[in-house]
Design a protein around this motif. Structure first.
Motif, PDB file in Angstrom:
ATOM      1  N   GLN A 334     -27.412  11.794  -5.587  1.00  0.00           N
ATOM      2  CA  GLN A 334     -27.040  12.562  -6.776  1.00  0.00           C
ATOM      3  C   GLN A 334     -26.533  13.955  -6.404  1.00  0.00           C
ATOM      4  O   GLN A 334     -25.542  14.439  -6.970  1.00  0.00           O
ATOM      5  CB  GLN A 334     -28.248  12.682  -7.716  1.00  0.00           C
ATOM      6  N   VAL A 335     -27.217  14.585  -5.459  1.00  0.00           N
ATOM      7  CA  VAL A 335     -26.808  15.937  -5.048  1.00  0.00           C
ATOM      8  C   VAL A 335     -25.440  15.902  -4.376  1.00  0.00           C
ATOM      9  O   VAL A 335     -24.551  16.711  -4.690  1.00  0.00           O
ATOM     10  CB  VAL A 335     -27.858  16.556  -4.105  1.00  0.00           C
ATOM     11  N   LEU A 336     -25.233  14.969  -3.471  1.00  0.00           N
ATOM     12  CA  LEU A 336     -23.959  14.895  -2.757  1.00  0.00           C
ATOM     13  C   LEU A 336     -22.818  14.479  -3.685  1.00  0.00           C
ATOM     14  O   LEU A 336     -21.673  14.912  -3.500  1.00  0.00           O
ATOM     15  CB  LEU A 336     -24.063  13.924  -1.576  1.00  0.00           C
ATOM     16  N   ALA A 337     -23.116  13.654  -4.674  1.00  0.00           N
ATOM     17  CA  ALA A 337     -22.071  13.205  -5.608  1.00  0.00           C
ATOM     18  C   ALA A 337     -21.504  14.363  -6.419  1.00  0.00           C
ATOM     19  O   ALA A 337     -20.376  14.279  -6.925  1.00  0.00           O
ATOM     20  CB  ALA A 337     -22.627  12.136  -6.536  1.00  0.00           C
ATOM     21  N   ALA A 338     -22.259  15.436  -6.540  1.00  0.00           N
ATOM     22  CA  ALA A 338     -21.806  16.593  -7.314  1.00  0.00           C
ATOM     23  C   ALA A 338     -20.880  17.500  -6.510  1.00  0.00           C
ATOM     24  O   ALA A 338     -20.297  18.437  -7.071  1.00  0.00           O
ATOM     25  CB  ALA A 338     -23.015  17.388  -7.806  1.00  0.00           C
ATOM     26  N   LEU A 339     -20.728  17.251  -5.215  1.00  0.00           N
ATOM     27  CA  LEU A 339     -19.885  18.094  -4.365  1.00  0.00           C
ATOM     28  C   LEU A 339     -18.452  17.581  -4.356  1.00  0.00           C
ATOM     29  O   LEU A 339     -18.204  16.377  -4.460  1.00  0.00           O
ATOM     30  CB  LEU A 339     -20.432  18.116  -2.939  1.00  0.00           C
ATOM     31  N   ASP A 340     -17.509  18.491  -4.208  1.00  0.00           N
ATOM     32  CA  ASP A 340     -16.101  18.104  -4.158  1.00  0.00           C
ATOM     33  C   ASP A 340     -15.763  17.332  -2.895  1.00  0.00           C
ATOM     34  O   ASP A 340     -14.946  16.409  -2.919  1.00  0.00           O
ATOM     35  CB  ASP A 340     -15.210  19.352  -4.254  1.00  0.00           C
ATOM     36  N   ASN A 341     -16.366  17.742  -1.791  1.00  0.00           N
ATOM     37  CA  ASN A 341     -16.060  17.095  -0.514  1.00  0.00           C
ATOM     38  C   ASN A 341     -17.358  16.850   0.249  1.00  0.00           C
ATOM     39  O   ASN A 341     -17.668  17.551   1.217  1.00  0.00           O
ATOM     40  CB  ASN A 341     -15.113  17.973   0.305  1.00  0.00           C
ATOM     41  N   PRO A 342     -18.144  15.863  -0.171  1.00  0.00           N
ATOM     42  CA  PRO A 342     -19.464  15.664   0.434  1.00  0.00           C
ATOM     43  C   PRO A 342     -19.378  15.198   1.880  1.00  0.00           C
ATOM     44  O   PRO A 342     -18.432  14.489   2.254  1.00  0.00           O
ATOM     45  CB  PRO A 342     -20.104  14.589  -0.450  1.00  0.00           C
ATOM     46  N   PRO A 343     -20.342  15.590   2.704  1.00  0.00           N
ATOM     47  CA  PRO A 343     -20.377  15.126   4.089  1.00  0.00           C
ATOM     48  C   PRO A 343     -20.926  13.706   4.167  1.00  0.00           C
ATOM     49  O   PRO A 343     -21.436  13.156   3.183  1.00  0.00           O
ATOM     50  CB  PRO A 343     -21.339  16.110   4.752  1.00  0.00           C
ATOM     51  N   VAL A 344     -20.849  13.140   5.344  1.00  0.00           N
ATOM     52  CA  VAL A 344     -21.522  11.870   5.614  1.00  0.00           C
ATOM     53  C   VAL A 344     -23.022  12.116   5.624  1.00  0.00           C
ATOM     54  O   VAL A 344     -23.497  13.115   6.170  1.00  0.00           O
ATOM     55  CB  VAL A 344     -21.067  11.294   6.970  1.00  0.00           C
ATOM     56  N   SER A 345     -23.780  11.226   5.011  1.00  0.00           N
ATOM     57  CA  SER A 345     -25.241  11.294   5.075  1.00  0.00           C
ATOM     58  C   SER A 345     -25.728  10.461   6.247  1.00  0.00           C
ATOM     59  O   SER A 345     -25.370   9.287   6.376  1.00  0.00           O
ATOM     60  CB  SER A 345     -25.844  10.759   3.774  1.00  0.00           C
ATOM     61  N   ARG A 346     -26.525  11.098   7.094  1.00  0.00           N
ATOM     62  CA  ARG A 346     -27.068  10.398   8.278  1.00  0.00           C
ATOM     63  C   ARG A 346     -28.505  10.871   8.501  1.00  0.00           C
ATOM     64  O   ARG A 346     -28.770  11.709   9.371  1.00  0.00           O
ATOM     65  CB  ARG A 346     -26.206  10.694   9.504  1.00  0.00           C
ATOM     66  N   PRO A 347     -29.455  10.346   7.736  1.00  0.00           N
ATOM     67  CA  PRO A 347     -30.835  10.846   7.831  1.00  0.00           C
ATOM     68  C   PRO A 347     -31.528  10.477   9.143  1.00  0.00           C
ATOM     69  O   PRO A 347     -31.202   9.488   9.806  1.00  0.00           O
ATOM     70  CB  PRO A 347     -31.528  10.161   6.642  1.00  0.00           C
ATOM     71  N   TRP A 348     -32.527  11.298   9.450  1.00  0.00           N
ATOM     72  CA  TRP A 348     -33.447  11.012  10.549  1.00  0.00           C
ATOM     73  C   TRP A 348     -34.585  10.128  10.021  1.00  0.00           C
ATOM     74  O   TRP A 348     -35.209  10.459   9.012  1.00  0.00           O
ATOM     75  CB  TRP A 348     -34.049  12.301  11.095  1.00  0.00           C
ATOM     76  N   LEU A 349     -34.857   9.036  10.733  1.00  0.00           N
ATOM     77  CA  LEU A 349     -35.920   8.112  10.359  1.00  0.00           C
ATOM     78  C   LEU A 349     -37.041   8.139  11.388  1.00  0.00           C
ATOM     79  O   LEU A 349     -36.853   8.561  12.530  1.00  0.00           O
ATOM     80  CB  LEU A 349     -35.363   6.689  10.229  1.00  0.00           C
ATOM     81  N   GLN A 350     -38.183   7.647  10.987  1.00  0.00           N
ATOM     82  CA  GLN A 350     -39.403   7.721  11.795  1.00  0.00           C
ATOM     83  C   GLN A 350     -39.582   6.470  12.650  1.00  0.00           C
ATOM     84  O   GLN A 350     -39.660   5.364  12.126  1.00  0.00           O
ATOM     85  CB  GLN A 350     -40.596   7.888  10.849  1.00  0.00           C
ATOM     86  N   ASP A 351     -39.645   6.669  13.966  1.00  0.00           N
ATOM     87  CA  ASP A 351     -40.023   5.583  14.887  1.00  0.00           C
ATOM     88  C   ASP A 351     -41.173   6.081  15.755  1.00  0.00           C
ATOM     89  O   ASP A 351     -41.108   6.104  16.973  1.00  0.00           O
ATOM     90  CB  ASP A 351     -38.830   5.163  15.743  1.00  0.00           C
TER      91      ASP A 351
END
Length: 402
Positions: A334-351
């Motif tokens: 939702q937050v990124l959708a509000a941006l004109d030019n959103p970045p790629v989302s690449r979260p850190w996950l837990q291993d």
């Protein structure tokens, strides 16, 4: 009014151009350099700025951006030691395709010895954890593994102790947190330039992406902001409140770094606390998720289930990896959708297993838990991810297929 750092950026790139017939240069000794901790600004006209965009650097290595980055964190000890081959084999045998490698680590040292003549060589902050970074990158090129350089920015005990004027002072002592870590001052241009120089050197080595970590003030800084001694730099002239000054400083650094790195053709990513996406801004540390996202190619939220307290209606998040990641991803989308030019989302996950949470609050993480987090992202339309394990002991047998 043009901010001072914008003028500095114009100056630094423009004076570094070489006059070639096609306006391009690919030789390493022609690339723009800064002198860390000493910077001057000159206002240049729009024609000079336009000409600066012609410079493009070529490291001589060829890496293609994967269909979607699926990466692992690699310490300098692993990258420069025997474990490196086993990590390459892990990537070879799975759908993983990228490595995030420490280049400036959490204390502030470079993880390799800069070449003589480099502006960084004179600072004596290099350590030979990675003895031949170029050879390491050539091996990654051969294996088609996308290389990301991790640069820890404002958490920097080495720079703080060498240059107390660049940090926060508690009386006559460098202020450190409970773990003994010092931070340098995000308000100061000299601190920015030091880290940008590290990033440029990484790009010149051949890394295709620079990932900035600890792009923030120390946790809880707002509780000490009036007690400590430090400079506000150019932000002393700002008439916004202290929270917004911190947000301005952090956001401006990211924008500045991206602009300085543009001639090198690298992607720019930033690690950010996961909870920052759920708030207008994280007031103590200066992280505004939307503003940072507007100035990067990739945003990497650290959303390890173990790092959340009761959130999204989940009482014990470490016990519910799918639900925690899915609920976070909905908010971030939702937050990124509000941006004109959103970045790629690449979260850190837990291993890793967070046994420090105590009995009943954690569970052992393995194949099912890692896959659950990946599935949660995929179900919300997020295809990229990074895996964190501080010791680089990643779970075997995980299906990383999108």
């Amino acid at each position: 009014m043009v901010k001072p750092w914008k003028l500095a950026a114009i100056c630094a790139v423009s004076f570094s151009l070489v006059s070639a017939g096609n306006g391009y240069a690919a030789e390493e000794d022609k690339a723009p350099d800064f002198t860390p901790l000493a910077y001057h600004t000159v206002e240049l006209d729009s024609k000079v700025l336009a000409s600066s965009q012609l410079f493009k650097f070529d490291s001589g290595l060829n890496f293609n951006y994967p269909d979607a980055v699926r990466g692992i964190f690699v310490t300098a000890h692993s990258a420069g030691g025997e474990r490196f081959d086993s990590l390459i084999n892990l990537i070879d045998q799975t759908e993983l395709n990228a490595m995030v490698i420490d280049i400036k680590e959490d204390v502030g040292h470079l993880t390799y010895i800069p070449e003589e003549g480099s502006a960084l060589a004179e600072l004596n902050i290099g350590r030979s954890f990675i003895k031949d970074p170029r050879a390491m990158l050539e091996k990654l090129e051969e294996k088609e593994i996308y290389p990301i350089a991790r640069v820890v920015v404002f958490k920097d005990t080495v720079l703080a102790e060498q240059n107390p004027e660049l940090t926060f002072m508690d009386g006559d002592q460098v202020w450190k947190n409970n773990r003994g870590d010092a931070f340098v001052n995000p308000f100061l241009q000299e601190v920015w330039d030091h880290n940008v120089q590290v990033a440029i050197e990484a790009a010149k080595l051949g890394f295709k992406e620079i990932q900035f970590d600890y792009v923030r003030f120390p946790e809880g800084f707002e509780h000490r902001a009036d007690d400590l001694s430090y400079s506000l730099g150019d932000y002393a002239e700002s008439d916004v409140d202290p929270v917004q000054k911190r947000v301005e400083a952090v956001t401006d650094f990211v924008a500045y770094a991206r602009e300085q790195l543009e001639p090198y053709g690298v992607e720019v990513s930033v690690d950010i606390f996961g909870y920052a996406a759920t708030l207008p801004e994280a007031p103590g540390i200066g992280q505004n998720f939307s503003k940072i996202s507007e100035n990067v190619d990739v945003i990497s939220s650290m959303i390890y289930p173990s790092h959340w307290t009761s959130y999204f209606g989940i009482a014990k998040p470490d016990l519910e990896p799918y639900n925690l990641v899915a609920e976070y991803a909905k908010v971030e989308n939702q937050v990124l959708a509000a941006l004109d030019n959103p970045p790629v989302s690449r979260p850190w996950l837990q291993d890793f297993t967070a046994s420090y949470l105590g009995s009943g609050n954690y569970m052992r993480y393995g194949k099912a838990e890692v896959e659950a987090q990946i599935k949660a992202l995929n179900d919300q339309g997020i295809e990229e991810f990074l895996l964190w394990n501080a010791g680089n002991s990643y779970t075997e047998g995980v299906d990383y297929t999108p």
